[in-house]
Design a protein around this motif. Structure first.
Motif, PDB file in Angstrom:
ATOM      1  N   GLY A 157      -0.995   6.395  17.028  1.00 49.85           N
ATOM      2  CA  GLY A 157      -0.036   6.582  15.936  1.00 49.85           C
ATOM      3  C   GLY A 157      -0.141   5.501  14.882  1.00 49.85           C
ATOM      4  N   LEU A 158      -0.294   4.244  15.305  1.00 50.09           N
ATOM      5  CA  LEU A 158      -0.383   3.143  14.352  1.00 50.09           C
ATOM      6  C   LEU A 158      -1.634   3.260  13.490  1.00 50.09           C
ATOM      7  N   PHE A 159      -2.758   3.586  14.107  1.00 49.83           N
ATOM      8  CA  PHE A 159      -3.997   3.706  13.328  1.00 49.83           C
ATOM      9  C   PHE A 159      -3.946   4.913  12.387  1.00 49.83           C
ATOM     10  N   PHE A 160      -3.374   6.015  12.861  1.00 46.78           N
ATOM     11  CA  PHE A 160      -3.305   7.184  11.988  1.00 46.78           C
ATOM     12  C   PHE A 160      -2.427   6.897  10.771  1.00 46.78           C
ATOM     13  N   VAL A 161      -1.268   6.275  11.003  1.00 46.04           N
ATOM     14  CA  VAL A 161      -0.367   5.965   9.887  1.00 46.04           C
ATOM     15  C   VAL A 161      -1.011   4.960   8.937  1.00 46.04           C
ATOM     16  N   SER A 162      -1.645   3.916   9.491  1.00 50.23           N
ATOM     17  CA  SER A 162      -2.281   2.925   8.626  1.00 50.23           C
ATOM     18  C   SER A 162      -3.450   3.539   7.861  1.00 50.23           C
ATOM     19  N   GLY A 163      -4.225   4.413   8.523  1.00 50.90           N
ATOM     20  CA  GLY A 163      -5.309   5.086   7.819  1.00 50.90           C
ATOM     21  C   GLY A 163      -4.811   5.970   6.695  1.00 50.90           C
ATOM     22  N   PHE A 164      -3.703   6.667   6.947  1.00 53.88           N
ATOM     23  CA  PHE A 164      -3.120   7.503   5.905  1.00 53.88           C
ATOM     24  C   PHE A 164      -2.632   6.657   4.736  1.00 53.88           C
ATOM     25  N   LEU A 165      -1.986   5.512   5.054  1.00 52.89           N
ATOM     26  CA  LEU A 165      -1.493   4.624   4.000  1.00 52.89           C
ATOM     27  C   LEU A 165      -2.642   4.108   3.133  1.00 52.89           C
ATOM     28  N   VAL A 166      -3.716   3.633   3.779  1.00 54.22           N
ATOM     29  CA  VAL A 166      -4.857   3.099   3.025  1.00 54.22           C
ATOM     30  C   VAL A 166      -5.473   4.196   2.162  1.00 54.22           C
ATOM     31  N   TRP A 167      -5.609   5.392   2.722  1.00 53.57           N
ATOM     32  CA  TRP A 167      -6.231   6.494   1.955  1.00 53.57           C
ATOM     33  C   TRP A 167      -5.385   6.891   0.760  1.00 53.57           C
ATOM     34  N   VAL A 168      -4.077   7.077   0.982  1.00 54.77           N
ATOM     35  CA  VAL A 168      -3.250   7.618  -0.090  1.00 54.77           C
ATOM     36  C   VAL A 168      -2.941   6.558  -1.144  1.00 54.77           C
ATOM     37  N   VAL A 169      -2.742   5.293  -0.721  1.00 55.40           N
ATOM     38  CA  VAL A 169      -2.506   4.236  -1.703  1.00 55.40           C
ATOM     39  C   VAL A 169      -3.789   3.931  -2.465  1.00 55.40           C
ATOM     40  N   GLY A 170      -4.912   3.934  -1.761  1.00 59.50           N
ATOM     41  CA  GLY A 170      -6.183   3.681  -2.428  1.00 59.50           C
ATOM     42  C   GLY A 170      -6.575   4.763  -3.407  1.00 59.50           C
ATOM     43  N   SER A 171      -6.045   5.961  -3.221  1.00 59.65           N
ATOM     44  CA  SER A 171      -6.351   7.070  -4.132  1.00 59.65           C
ATOM     45  C   SER A 171      -5.383   7.143  -5.304  1.00 59.65           C
ATOM     46  N   SER A 172      -4.397   6.268  -5.342  1.00 61.63           N
ATOM     47  CA  SER A 172      -3.406   6.308  -6.417  1.00 61.63           C
ATOM     48  C   SER A 172      -3.878   5.521  -7.630  1.00 61.63           C
ATOM     49  N   ARG A 173      -3.083   5.592  -8.680  1.00 57.20           N
ATOM     50  CA  ARG A 173      -3.429   4.866  -9.903  1.00 57.20           C
ATOM     51  C   ARG A 173      -3.379   3.364  -9.699  1.00 57.20           C
ATOM     52  N   THR A 174      -2.429   2.907  -8.854  1.00 63.79           N
ATOM     53  CA  THR A 174      -2.269   1.476  -8.587  1.00 63.79           C
ATOM     54  C   THR A 174      -2.448   1.238  -7.093  1.00 63.79           C
ATOM     55  N   PRO A 175      -3.626   0.774  -6.661  1.00 66.77           N
ATOM     56  CA  PRO A 175      -3.885   0.610  -5.224  1.00 66.77           C
ATOM     57  C   PRO A 175      -3.230  -0.631  -4.646  1.00 66.77           C
ATOM     58  N   ASP A 176      -1.942  -0.754  -4.847  1.00 71.36           N
ATOM     59  CA  ASP A 176      -1.210  -1.925  -4.381  1.00 71.36           C
ATOM     60  C   ASP A 176       0.228  -1.510  -4.133  1.00 71.36           C
ATOM     61  N   VAL A 177       0.790  -1.898  -2.982  1.00 68.36           N
ATOM     62  CA  VAL A 177       2.151  -1.508  -2.637  1.00 68.36           C
ATOM     63  C   VAL A 177       2.823  -2.657  -1.895  1.00 68.36           C
ATOM     64  N   SER A 178       4.128  -2.759  -2.059  1.00 67.34           N
ATOM     65  CA  SER A 178       4.907  -3.794  -1.379  1.00 67.34           C
ATOM     66  C   SER A 178       5.228  -3.332   0.042  1.00 67.34           C
ATOM     67  N   LEU A 179       4.631  -3.992   1.021  1.00 67.30           N
ATOM     68  CA  LEU A 179       4.892  -3.649   2.417  1.00 67.30           C
ATOM     69  C   LEU A 179       6.334  -3.963   2.789  1.00 67.30           C
ATOM     70  N   SER A 180       6.854  -5.057   2.239  1.00 72.11           N
ATOM     71  CA  SER A 180       8.242  -5.435   2.508  1.00 72.11           C
ATOM     72  C   SER A 180       9.206  -4.378   1.980  1.00 72.11           C
ATOM     73  N   GLY A 181       8.968  -3.915   0.743  1.00 70.51           N
ATOM     74  CA  GLY A 181       9.829  -2.886   0.176  1.00 70.51           C
ATOM     75  C   GLY A 181       9.729  -1.568   0.908  1.00 70.51           C
ATOM     76  N   LEU A 182       8.505  -1.233   1.365  1.00 70.86           N
ATOM     77  CA  LEU A 182       8.307   0.008   2.096  1.00 70.86           C
ATOM     78  C   LEU A 182       9.099   0.012   3.400  1.00 70.86           C
ATOM     79  N   LEU A 183       9.048  -1.100   4.142  1.00 70.58           N
ATOM     80  CA  LEU A 183       9.736  -1.157   5.435  1.00 70.58           C
ATOM     81  C   LEU A 183      11.254  -1.289   5.263  1.00 70.58           C
ATOM     82  N   ALA A 184      11.683  -2.103   4.292  1.00 72.51           N
ATOM     83  CA  ALA A 184      13.119  -2.268   4.066  1.00 72.51           C
ATOM     84  C   ALA A 184      13.751  -0.952   3.619  1.00 72.51           C
ATOM     85  N   GLY A 185      13.068  -0.223   2.738  1.00 75.91           N
ATOM     86  CA  GLY A 185      13.576   1.073   2.318  1.00 75.91           C
ATOM     87  C   GLY A 185      13.601   2.075   3.455  1.00 75.91           C
TER      88      GLY A 185
END
Length: 454
Positions: A130-158
């Protein structure tokens, strides 16, 4: 001289009830006993597990491997104002994508081998997958976006913030179902709690009055559920569904006729205060999640701990579990089955009301029609996914909160994934969790069965 055995005390009697309830369960196979003893069962049948993991591995191969973003993806750990700086996490999209595929394939092969041997997947393997699948999905979808950078702290707090109503709802349902009463009405309890908090908070000008009103309002919904399902022995599923529809229609009517036209009087509740613990709230990643919360956020941690302790470490918890498994045995040993169920249903509804208050006293500070948007049903899924355990329900709710928050963040980043799919993400995870990942998860034996004293 005839020997007399002393009568067992209350604690011994209830332990006997728990033993009787356990004996009443269907016998396990040898493989099930061995894996359970080793703590390896993840709650999925051995035949379903390899199929499910193989499908997810193929998805990972297509998305994370063959279509990996050829760029570096960054995850910010620290934010401005943190106590100290933690370097950002940066991973290559192609490297991490193929590494994820290899790990998923290896764990799928392990699941196949275990299934052929008649054994089930270890918990650690399911967690790593589960951890690898979620992390792989995050890397793929964030890397495919206009801005390949995201706040991990904001993601988890939200994610934690969105999970708070789900956690209260699943805990409320847990108290009901552990004592043998199906609670489909979690949605209605959350919604009426939100409505009561908004109206009472607006009229009194106090968020604390609104919080109390949310508890009492959801308790009123639970009272109706308890009366019909326990006293009159009406089908519990039907009662829960009817209550959800009733609360939705009632609050929608009052919103359109009263709250919407007099919002300043009836629909402008004050917000509950937010408290940041000095120094601790500035710790990167952990601080915003644990030490910078609203009152309801801190209450969530307290309630989870109290429910777990009460359920597994007190006489009340032993009685609750005995009633949910074998009410006749518990009744024979002096437990008032229906009275205990009645109290637990009321208490569960009041806990769910705290989750409803989050919507109108913390999140948006106003009530809108059907604002819970099916959160009660997701809380029910989290309860099942968590295997009727407070800690399991907490973790499952956090997973669904993560999916909901991820959908919002990815929409903002501008990913190539269709917005309709992102909106479906929490519900897709719900379906996979209930139908695929916990196929053999067993609830209390007496759940949904009214008890009549003979």
């Amino acid at each position: 001289m005839s020997s007399q055995h002393p009568e067992p005390g209350p604690g011994q009697a209830l332990r006997a009830a728990g033993s009787t309830a356990t004996e009443a369960l269907p016998p396990r196979t040898g493989a099930e006993r061995s894996t359970a003893a080793a703590g390896e069962v993840v709650g999925v049948t051995s035949r379903r597990t390899p199929v499910l993991l193989a499908v997810l591995t193929l998805v990972g191969l297509v998305l994370f491997g063959l279509n990996a973003p050829d760029r570096t993806v960054g995850f910010r750990v620290s934010e401005a104002g943190d106590l100290f700086r933690v370097p950002d996490l940066e991973v290559g999209g192609v490297v991490w994508g193929w590494l994820t595929v290899v790990v998923l394939a290896a764990l799928t092969a392990l699941a196949v081998l275990r299934a052929r041997a008649g054994r089930q997947l270890p918990r650690w393997a399911a967690l790593v997958f589960g951890l690898f699948f979620v992390s792989g999905f995050l890397v793929w979808v964030v890397g495919s976006s206009r801005t390949p950078d995201v706040s991990l702290s904001g993601l988890l707090a939200g994610s934690v913030a969105l999970a708070i109503p789900l956690i209260f709802g699943s805990l409320g349902g847990l108290l009901c179902e552990r004592s043998g009463v199906i609670n489909i009405a979690i949605e209605g309890q959350l919604l009426f709690g939100a409505f009561s908090a908004a109206v009472a908070g607006s009229l009194s000008g106090s968020a604390w009055v609104g919080l109390l009103a949310a508890v009492l309002g959801a308790g009123l919904v639970s009272l109706v559920l308890a009366v019909f399902s326990i006293t009159y022995r009406v089908n519990q599923v039907i009662v829960g569904v009817v209550l959800n529809v009733l609360v939705s229609g009632l609050t929608g009517f009052l919103f359109a006729t009263v709250l919407e036209s007099n919002a300043s009087v009836f629909n402008s509740p004050p917000r509950l205060p937010r408290f940041a613990v000095p120094v601790l709230s500035e710790i990167p990643l952990v601080g915003p999640i644990v030490f910078d919360q609203s009152v309801i956020g801190y209450l969530m941690y307290v309630v989870v701990a109290l429910v777990w302790f009460a359920l597994y470490r007190t006489r009340w918890g032993l009685r609750t579990r005995a009633v949910g498994e074998h009410p006749k045995a518990a009744d024979t040993l002096g437990v008032r089955v229906n009275a205990l169920r009645f109290r637990n249903v009321l208490l569960g509804g009041m806990i769910a009301g705290l989750g409803g208050a989050f919507y109108t006293l913390v999140s948006v500070s106003a009530f809108t029609r059907d604002m819970t948007s099916g959160a009660g049903y997701i809380a029910l899924a989290a309860l099942i996914f968590g295997r009727w355990n407070p800690i399991g329900a907490l973790l499952a709710s956090l997973l669904f909160g993560f999916a909901s928050n991820l959908q919002s963040i990815l929409s903002f980043l501008g990913t190539p994934v269709p917005s309709q799919f992102l909106a479906m993400l929490p519900y897709v995870i719900t379906i996979l969790a209930v139908a695929g990942l916990v196929g053999v998860s067993r609830g209390p034996a007496a759940i949904g069965t009214p008890y009549t004293k003979e």
